[in-house]
Motif scaffolding. Structure first.
Motif, mmCIF file in Angstrom:
data_model
loop_
_atom_site.group_PDB
_atom_site.id
_atom_site.type_symbol
_atom_site.label_atom_id
_atom_site.label_comp_id
_atom_site.label_asym_id
_atom_site.label_seq_id
_atom_site.Cartn_x
_atom_site.Cartn_y
_atom_site.Cartn_z
ATOM 1 N N LYS A 23 31.453 -21.827 29.576
ATOM 2 C CA LYS A 23 32.120 -21.658 30.876
ATOM 3 C C LYS A 23 31.115 -21.708 32.024
ATOM 4 O O LYS A 23 31.310 -22.437 32.995
ATOM 5 N N THR A 24 30.045 -20.937 31.904
ATOM 6 C CA THR A 24 29.023 -20.943 32.956
ATOM 7 C C THR A 24 28.418 -22.344 33.083
ATOM 8 O O THR A 24 28.189 -22.853 34.185
ATOM 9 N N THR A 25 28.197 -22.974 31.944
ATOM 10 C CA THR A 25 27.615 -24.315 31.939
ATOM 11 C C THR A 25 28.524 -25.307 32.677
ATOM 12 O O THR A 25 28.069 -26.112 33.489
ATOM 13 N N THR A 28 27.210 -13.271 36.923
ATOM 14 C CA THR A 28 26.678 -11.938 36.733
ATOM 15 C C THR A 28 26.186 -11.837 35.303
ATOM 16 O O THR A 28 26.797 -11.199 34.471
ATOM 17 N N GLU A 29 25.106 -12.593 35.035
ATOM 18 C CA GLU A 29 24.562 -12.626 33.681
ATOM 19 C C GLU A 29 23.812 -11.326 33.404
ATOM 20 O O GLU A 29 23.073 -10.825 34.236
ATOM 21 N N VAL A 30 24.013 -10.775 32.260
ATOM 22 C CA VAL A 30 23.224 -9.627 31.821
ATOM 23 C C VAL A 30 22.737 -9.925 30.422
ATOM 24 O O VAL A 30 23.224 -10.840 29.764
ATOM 25 N N THR A 70 24.824 -13.002 28.785
ATOM 26 C CA THR A 70 26.253 -13.299 28.799
ATOM 27 C C THR A 70 26.795 -12.936 30.168
ATOM 28 O O THR A 70 26.151 -12.196 30.928
ATOM 29 N N THR A 71 27.942 -13.487 30.511
ATOM 30 C CA THR A 71 28.503 -13.239 31.827
ATOM 31 C C THR A 71 29.408 -12.019 31.787
ATOM 32 O O THR A 71 30.317 -11.960 30.985
ATOM 33 N N VAL A 72 29.092 -11.035 32.641
ATOM 34 C CA VAL A 72 30.043 -9.938 32.799
ATOM 35 C C VAL A 72 30.784 -10.200 34.097
ATOM 36 O O VAL A 72 30.353 -10.998 34.914
ATOM 37 N N LEU A 90 32.603 -12.148 36.226
ATOM 38 C CA LEU A 90 33.053 -13.533 36.187
ATOM 39 C C LEU A 90 32.027 -14.480 36.763
ATOM 40 O O LEU A 90 31.045 -14.078 37.368
ATOM 41 N N ASP A 91 32.253 -15.794 36.493
ATOM 42 C CA ASP A 91 31.484 -16.843 37.145
ATOM 43 C C ASP A 91 32.291 -17.307 38.342
ATOM 44 O O ASP A 91 33.510 -17.294 38.320
ATOM 45 N N PHE A 92 31.561 -17.767 39.344
ATOM 46 C CA PHE A 92 32.260 -18.213 40.538
ATOM 47 C C PHE A 92 31.525 -19.397 41.141
ATOM 48 O O PHE A 92 30.342 -19.322 41.450
HETATM 49 MG MG LIG Z 1 28.929 -17.347 31.031
#
Ligand SMILES: [Mg+2]
Ligand SMILES: Nc1nc2c(ncn2[C@@H]2O[C@H](COP(=O)(O)OP(=O)(O)OP(=O)(O)O)[C@@H](O)[C@H]2O)c(=O)[nH]1
Lengths: 346, 187
Positions: free
Chosen positions: B19-21, B34-36, B49-51, B53-55
């Motif tokens: 998804k982030t990609t 908001t990767e942690v 991983t994304t906590v 959401l991605d925007f």
């Molecule tokens: Mg992600």
């Protein structure tokens, strides 16, 4: 040492394709060709070997439904079995020896087996005639597509077929049509509809060359059917209602040209939203006529669409609430497409 | 932020699906993620991983902005799917074919989103498929067919702009096909 197995000696059957005396519509020619390519592809998969012969030597004669009845009766009286090809779409098969075009390969195969059993009862020993080495597949634009469709229907993954143009083999198709192999250059030509201007011939071979690209059969059939013609495939009917069975994998089949992809997506999405006849679809899909026809040809060749047997379908649109753009969705999509295209050119 | 009133496309799917990609591949601006550090290595072995959401976004020439959201991959954020999905022009589900749960993930996400909003355009991208299989997408199609669901399922590599673009173009084509009457002008 075991005794030679009697079953290894395959029976040879002769079959004749009788061209109508009067030159009829293209469809008759096409139906005969289709039968011919099926015969060829079935070689080695049917109980007996079927070989083309003149009518005089044939066990079975295939005639068109318009064939003069005295000629057909004369053949019958010589003890020959008759198969009738009908090209009237609405025609009901009069009996189990009638094939209504476009007849599926599986029907032809089971008919051959049935004729074979029948002939077992009346069989006279005959010398086998020389079998044709290969079938020329470009008598018309659809014959190569038909040949590949037939290969798929024959489902014989144990063999490979090579497809040759006048310079030699250009690609290889597995006997179930589920894989094909070729060079990168041939694949590029296939995707652009420039496979070959010269006659394509299919021939059975042991295995393809090493070091070739290996692709799924849908890809071969999709591109061949898409580029075959800008008018409807012979088996498509403008006023028959079709529905989408499933979406083709455009991730793999798209050729990287935005106009083509957008048109294909619109046609498929329109059919997905509502089963339609090609005629209705041309109005609904909002793409150039040629794009719509080509996409339908490819969808039907690969089996992604099917005839809706029931009466007129009802609308399947389900409403949902999406935010509405100020200038309307169509304007938004025009802008969005332009935006994405510009950025993909980076 | 009125999440239901804006123009948006939502990317969803399990951890590590891409998804982030995908949003990175297509967004005008680098996505706000908001990767942690991933403390759920059991579910998926990746560093972050994304906590939340991605925007990302697409700012069009006429000033319209289309927002791109990625739902968080961890199952404990599943409550956000409905909030994010509501009012979206379409939902794009990404699945990693290599994951042992790929088929179950496909079914779970598809049925959930179809349940929330049956008429919403829904497009599936399957990543990391092995092309050697005769019809590598068949198991995915068949799994949804057992529930009578026919949606676009494409093999993609969302690291490529064109593949993510295809997914978005499909959402648009589905919306267009559902529009009752042509507006003035033509495409
Ligand atoms: Mg992600
Ligand atoms: N080969 C391949 N790799 C991909 C694809 N999509 C994503 N990846 C890789 O998979 C890894 C995970 O991708 P992410 O985009 O972080 O996945 P995500 O869905 O955002 O995951 P979460 O935020 O944890 O839910 C990255 O290393 C990507 O480069 C794909 O289509 N093909």
């Amino acid at each position: 040492m075991t005794a030679p197995a009697a079953s290894q000696a395959r029976t040879s059957r002769n079959i004749a394709l009788l061209k109508p005396a009067r030159d009829n519509e293209d469809l008759v020619e096409h139906a005969l060709q289709l039968f011919d390519s099926m015969l060829w592809v079935f070689r080695g998969t049917t109980r007996s070997d079927w070989t083309l012969s003149p009518p005089a030597d044939a066990d079975v004669v295939v005639v068109h439904q318009a064939e003069a009845s005295d000629r057909v009766n004369a053949l019958r009286s010589q003890g020959k079995l008759i198969v009738v090809l009908s090209t009237q779409r609405a025609a009901q098969a009069a009996d189990e020896h009638t094939l209504v075009y476009p007849f599926p390969a599986t029907q032809v195969m089971s008919l051959l087996e049935q004729l074979d059993e029948h002939l077992d009862g009346v069989r006279v020993e005959k010398a086998p005639t020389a079998s044709p080495a290969a079938i020329a597949t470009n008598q018309n634009t659809w014959s190569f597509v038909d040949a590949v469709r037939t290969v798929r229907a024959a489902r014989n993954p144990g063999i490979w077929l090579s497809v040759e143009d006048s310079h030699g083999p250009v690609l290889w198709v597995r006997g179930d049509g589920a894989r094909y192999q070729c060079s990168a250059a041939t694949q590029a030509a296939l995707r652009l509809g420039q496979l070959s201007g010269s006659p394509l011939v299919m021939e059975r071979i042991a295995t393809p060359r090493a070091g070739l690209l290996n692709g799924p059969g849908d890809e071969l059939l999709w591109h061949c059917a898409y580029h075959a013609s800008n008018s409807y495939a012979p088996w498509l009917n403008e006023s028959t209602t079709y529905r989408l069975r499933y979406w083709p994998d455009l991730g793999q089949l798209r050729i990287g040209d935005d106009l083509t992809t957008t048109s294909q997506l619109r046609v498929i999405a329109a059919l997905d939203a509502l089963p339609s006849s090609p005629r209705m679809l041309l109005k609904r899909a909002r793409v150039a006529r040629e794009h719509a026809i080509r996409t339908l040809n490819a969808l039907s060749a690969c089996g992604f669409i099917e005839v809706v047997e029931a009466a007129a379908p009802t609308a399947q649109r389900t409403q949902f609430q999406a935010a509405k753009p100020q200038s309307g969705f169509r304007q938004l999509f025009r802008n969005l497409r332009r935006h994405l295209q510009r950025r993909s050119g980076r | 932020m009125n999440a239901a009133g804006e123009l948006k496309i939502v990317f969803t799917g399990p951890m590590g699906a891409g998804k982030t990609t995908a949003i990175t591949a297509i967004s005008d601006t680098p996505p706000v993620s908001t990767e942690v550090a991933n403390n759920d290595q059991q579910a998926f072995a990746k560093a972050s991983t994304t906590v939340a959401l991605d925007f990302g976004q697409l700012a069009l020439s006429d000033g319209t902005v289309v927002r791109l959201y990625g739902t968080p991959g961890q199952e404990r954020f599943a409550f956000m799917w409905e909030i994010l999905g509501r009012g979206a022009m379409g939902v794009i589900l990404l699945i990693d074919a290599n994951s042992p749960n790929a088929l179950n993930d496909l079914e779970h996400y598809t049925r959930t989103f179809r349940g929330i909003s049956p008429g919403q355009p829904f497009v599936v991208g399957i990543g990391r498929l092995h092309d050697a299989a005769d019809d590598a997408l068949a198991p995915f199609r068949e799994r949804l067919a057992t529930h009578g669901i026919v949606v676009p399922i494409f093999s993609v590599d969302v690291r490529k702009h064109e593949d993510t673009q295809l997914l978005i173009a499909t959402v648009m084509a589905i919306l267009e096909a559902r529009m009752p009457e042509p507006e003035h002008g033509h495409a």
